[in-house]
Design an enzyme around this catalytic site. Structure first.
Site, PDB file in Angstrom:
ATOM      1  N   VAL A 156      20.271  -7.981 -28.953  1.00  0.00           N
ATOM      2  CA  VAL A 156      19.876  -6.602 -29.238  1.00  0.00           C
ATOM      3  C   VAL A 156      18.556  -6.737 -29.985  1.00  0.00           C
ATOM      4  CG1 VAL A 156      20.377  -4.502 -30.534  1.00  0.00           C
ATOM      5  CG2 VAL A 156      22.216  -5.669 -29.287  1.00  0.00           C
ATOM      6  N   PRO A 157      17.428  -6.457 -29.317  1.00  0.00           N
ATOM      7  CA  PRO A 157      16.114  -6.825 -29.849  1.00  0.00           C
ATOM      8  C   PRO A 157      15.582  -5.845 -30.905  1.00  0.00           C
ATOM      9  CG  PRO A 157      15.843  -5.798 -27.728  1.00  0.00           C
ATOM     10  CD  PRO A 157      17.326  -5.886 -27.972  1.00  0.00           C
ATOM     11  N   CYS A 158      16.200  -5.862 -32.074  1.00  0.00           N
ATOM     12  CA  CYS A 158      15.785  -4.954 -33.145  1.00  0.00           C
ATOM     13  C   CYS A 158      14.351  -5.235 -33.592  1.00  0.00           C
ATOM     14  CB  CYS A 158      16.749  -5.020 -34.317  1.00  0.00           C
ATOM     15  SG  CYS A 158      17.107  -6.676 -34.904  1.00  0.00           S
ATOM     16  N   HIS A 159      13.836  -6.428 -33.283  1.00  0.00           N
ATOM     17  CA  HIS A 159      12.450  -6.730 -33.651  1.00  0.00           C
ATOM     18  C   HIS A 159      11.450  -5.892 -32.864  1.00  0.00           C
ATOM     19  CE1 HIS A 159      13.273  -9.349 -30.186  1.00  0.00           C
ATOM     20  NE2 HIS A 159      11.964  -9.392 -29.979  1.00  0.00           N
ATOM     21  N   ARG A 160      11.880  -5.261 -31.778  1.00  0.00           N
ATOM     22  CA  ARG A 160      10.976  -4.437 -30.965  1.00  0.00           C
ATOM     23  C   ARG A 160      10.882  -2.994 -31.444  1.00  0.00           C
ATOM     24  NH1 ARG A 160      13.656  -6.790 -25.575  1.00  0.00           N
ATOM     25  NH2 ARG A 160      12.907  -8.944 -25.816  1.00  0.00           N
TER      26      ARG A 160
END
Length: 198
Positions: A156-160
């Protein structure tokens, strides 16, 4: 009147059947699996012991960590490891084929995570944009809280997801915003038009 989101509290998450740590371009990550999919993924902490400790935080443990690490890996775990390694090498993978065990994750957080997973590598969105997709821009803080509690980074790419004005904003992984920018740079993203730092 703005919608309200329930507090982000992860209920009793399922017990993992196994866990492992593995090397990536940004350090040793870890993941754990259950009978229903990947139950947690963890970005690097300062050492492997702390990475594993944070990985297993919030999960129900019914066996010692040494047994979890010795467990035979199912193909889904092997594929997830290879996917995370490839993503953190800069391969433009969305990792949507990795099945997540979302039991015990609040419904609001599941909705946020589904929106985050739809963001392609190298692209970014803001907390406000995700909040609007959820029906109310006033949910921006709740979106941030859900992402701060994300047990599946970087699948889950929360860095994006960025703060307003394409600012990095917070990042709960070790290294904070610097780590977030590093991961975005690996993907070729330049928030706010800045050049990659790494």
């Amino acid at each position: 009147m703005p919608m309200s989101a329930p507090p982000i509290v992860h209920n009793a998450r399922p017990a993992p059947l196994g866990a492992r740590h593995f090397a990536t371009e940004i350090g040793d990550c870890a993941l754990a699996w259950s009978d229903a999919g990947i139950v947690a993924v963890q970005l690097p902490e300062p050492d492997v012991a702390r990475t594993l400790e944070r990985l297993l935080r919030g999960l129900r443990l019914d066996r010692p960590v040494s047994e979890l690490l010795a467990a035979s890996q199912p193909q889904q775990a092997i594929d997830a490891v290879h996917g995370v390694q490839a993503l953190l090498r800069g391969e433009p993978l969305n990792l949507l084929d990795i099945e997540l065990d979302l039991r015990g994750v609040p419904e609001f957080a599941c909705r946020v995570y589904a929106l985050a997973r739809a963001i392609a590598p190298g692209d970014t969105r803001t907390y406000g944009e995700l909040a609007r997709e959820l029906g109310d821009v006033h949910l921006s803080r709740a979106v941030g809280q859900a992402l701060g509690a994300n047990p599946f980074a970087p699948v889950v790419p929360c860095h994006r997801i960025l703060a307003a004005g394409d600012r990095a904003g917070g990042f709960s992984a070790h290294g904070g915003a610097t780590q977030k920018l590093r991961m975005l740079a690996i993907e070729g993203a330049c928030p706010g038009g800045t050049l990659p730092l790494f």
